[in-house]
Design an enzyme around this catalytic site. Structure first.
Site, short mmCIF file in Angstrom:
data_model
loop_
_atom_site.label_atom_id
_atom_site.label_comp_id
_atom_site.label_asym_id
_atom_site.label_seq_id
_atom_site.Cartn_x
_atom_site.Cartn_y
_atom_site.Cartn_z
N TYR A 148 2.90 6.84 10.19
CA TYR A 148 2.16 5.64 9.79
C TYR A 148 3.08 4.60 9.14
O TYR A 148 2.96 3.40 9.43
CB TYR A 148 1.04 6.02 8.81
CG TYR A 148 0.02 4.92 8.59
CD1 TYR A 148 -1.04 4.74 9.47
CD2 TYR A 148 0.12 4.05 7.50
CE1 TYR A 148 -1.97 3.72 9.28
CE2 TYR A 148 -0.80 3.04 7.30
CZ TYR A 148 -1.84 2.88 8.19
OH TYR A 148 -2.76 1.87 7.99
N PRO B 229 -4.98 -0.31 18.51
CA PRO B 229 -4.68 -0.73 17.14
C PRO B 229 -4.89 0.37 16.10
O PRO B 229 -4.57 0.17 14.93
CB PRO B 229 -5.66 -1.88 16.91
CG PRO B 229 -6.79 -1.62 17.86
CD PRO B 229 -6.17 -0.98 19.06
N HIS C 289 0.84 -1.19 0.00
CA HIS C 289 0.00 0.00 0.00
C HIS C 289 0.88 1.24 0.00
O HIS C 289 1.74 1.41 0.86
CB HIS C 289 -0.90 0.03 1.24
CG HIS C 289 -2.10 -0.85 1.11
ND1 HIS C 289 -3.17 -0.80 1.98
CD2 HIS C 289 -2.41 -1.82 0.21
CE1 HIS C 289 -4.09 -1.69 1.61
NE2 HIS C 289 -3.64 -2.31 0.56
N TYR D 86 -10.03 4.63 7.30
CA TYR D 86 -10.27 5.01 8.69
C TYR D 86 -11.43 6.00 8.70
O TYR D 86 -11.33 7.09 8.10
CB TYR D 86 -9.03 5.64 9.29
CG TYR D 86 -7.87 4.69 9.47
CD1 TYR D 86 -7.63 4.07 10.70
CD2 TYR D 86 -7.01 4.39 8.42
CE1 TYR D 86 -6.58 3.19 10.87
CE2 TYR D 86 -5.94 3.52 8.58
CZ TYR D 86 -5.74 2.92 9.82
OH TYR D 86 -4.68 2.04 9.98
N LYS E 118 0.42 -0.06 15.14
CA LYS E 118 1.78 0.00 15.67
C LYS E 118 2.18 -1.21 16.52
O LYS E 118 3.37 -1.36 16.84
CB LYS E 118 1.94 1.27 16.52
CG LYS E 118 1.98 2.54 15.69
CD LYS E 118 3.30 2.68 14.96
CE LYS E 118 3.26 3.74 13.87
NZ LYS E 118 2.83 3.24 12.57
#
Length: 396
Positions: free
Chosen positions: A387, A295, A74, A203, A299
């Site tokens: 991220y 979550p 991704h 998200y 991480k």
């Protein structure tokens, strides 16, 4: 029965297995003790977003072949606020880094296979594991297996046995420095053999609560809903889950969502935890034994991998160059990185979830923050670099 090794590793989850694989490749003897069976370890459903550094470390360990073949790279991720959908180009805003979607179960499977091929020892179903003399120059571990008690002498102990494991509990209480934050909600997760609703993670912040559209492969999806911390699975079924998910995600996604039977449903509470005593005597804590993160920021496994990277480099320095003077650096590096990951996971959680105690003012501030981070070049860079994972720090 007495045996001896250089590094005793407690726990055969991903962090213990990865450390063991790296040590074995470097010619450093190690034995892993695991309380559960191998099948049980493989049955645990966990996250599956690997940072660039984690993926590279798996390749260095010689276990990246299937990840590179089957994992989904991704270069971006998506955010939604009240149905407003935005794409974040991770590669562009992180200096060319990516993440790989590859299930933690598959990482564990690959590491197990590699360890089996190497001939290194893993003792599954090791009961009553106890750590002894960890402050001395001669630490050892005792355990019960196949109706016999064993003693394992070692130079160092790597505690990779999770939050409830024996390793952290072996450090005197008055030596532990701990911090914890418990969130008033959990994640209800559903795993299904259905194609993901989108080619990247989404998200979603919504007035009804947070939602996440994730995946394990091109044919297996993982979805999550924010639920109160008092909620139970008795209050949910598949039909109710899918209906609520459709309410919280963008309409264009809801319209094409493919639903199906649940392979697994579970509720995970959310909390942040840090034990700053990550090294005590000859004991080193890695992964969930030292820290827990929500979550939301993907991480958990990645933070454990960074602990492994630092511990591995340290053990190589110790055994190849006799650099025991570098031992304090493990805690310095690992604690600093843990807090950075905890901060990002906390921020993502506050950024995207609905809090029952929040009023109209708080919601508008949350919306303003979303607008800033999604439309600001600096904001997007901040999210992206965290991220995809911050770089590993050198021992010296």
């Amino acid at each position: 029965m007495d045996t001896k090794t250089q590094v005793a590793i407690i726990g055969a989850g991903p962090s213990g297995l990865l450390l063991g694989q790296l040590l074995t490749n470097a010619g450093i003897d190690n034995i892993i003790l695991e309380r559960k069976s191998g099948d049980y370890v493989l049955s645990r459903i966990r996250a599956g977003v690997l940072e660039q550094g984690t993926a590279d470390l798996l390749r260095e360990a010689g276990v990246g072949e299937r990840m590179d073949e089957e994992g989904i790279v991704h270069t971006g991720t998506d955010f939604s606020f009240q149905g407003e959908h935005h794409h974040l180009d991770l590669e562009k805003y992180s200096g060319g880094k990516q993440v790989v979607v590859y299930g933690q179960t598959e990482v564990t499977r690959d590491l197990m296979e590699a360890r089996k091929k190497s001939g290194a020892t893993t003792v599954y179903e090791a009961d009553n594991v106890k750590l002894h003399d960890i402050e001395s120059d001669s630490p050892y571990v005792t355990y019960y297996h196949n109706e016999e008690t064993f003693r394992l002498d070692c130079d160092y102990i790597a505690g990779c046995d999770g939050y409830h494991g024996v390793s952290r509990k072996s450090i005197p209480k008055d030596k532990l420095v701990e911090y914890e934050k418990v969130y008033p909600f959990g994640w209800l997760g559903l795993l299904s053999d259905t194609p993901p609703v989108h080619d990247e993670l989404i998200y979603c912040a919504h007035e009804r609560g947070f939602a996440l559209c994730s995946m394990r492969s091109k044919t297996r999806s993982r979805y999550y809903l924010q639920v109160p911390d008092t909620d139970t699975l008795d209050n949910w079924n598949e039909e109710k889950f899918w209906a609520e998910l459709k309410r919280r995600i963008p309409k264009k996604m809801a319209d094409k969502l493919v639903t199906g039977p649940a392979l697994e449903m579970s509720i995970a509470p959310l909390r942040s935890y840090v034990c700053e005593t990550m090294q005590y005597g000859k004991l080193f804590l890695l992964g969930d034994a030292a820290h827990i993160v929500p979550p939301t920021g993907a991480k958990g496994l990645n933070l454990a991998a960074s602990d492994v990277e630092t511990a591995f480099r340290l053990f190589v320095k110790i055994y190849k160059e006799d650099r025991t003077d570098l031992i304090p650096r493990y805690q310095e590096i690992s604690v600093a990185r843990a807090w950075k990951a905890v901060r990002f996971s906390w921020w993502m959680t506050m950024f995207l979830h609905r809090f029952e105690s929040a009023g109209r003012f708080d919601f508008r501030v949350q919306q303003a923050e979303f607008d800033y981070f999604i439309h600001s070049e600096a904001g997007k860079a901040t999210i992206a670099e965290n991220y995809v994972g911050l770089p590993f720090e050198e021992l010296e």
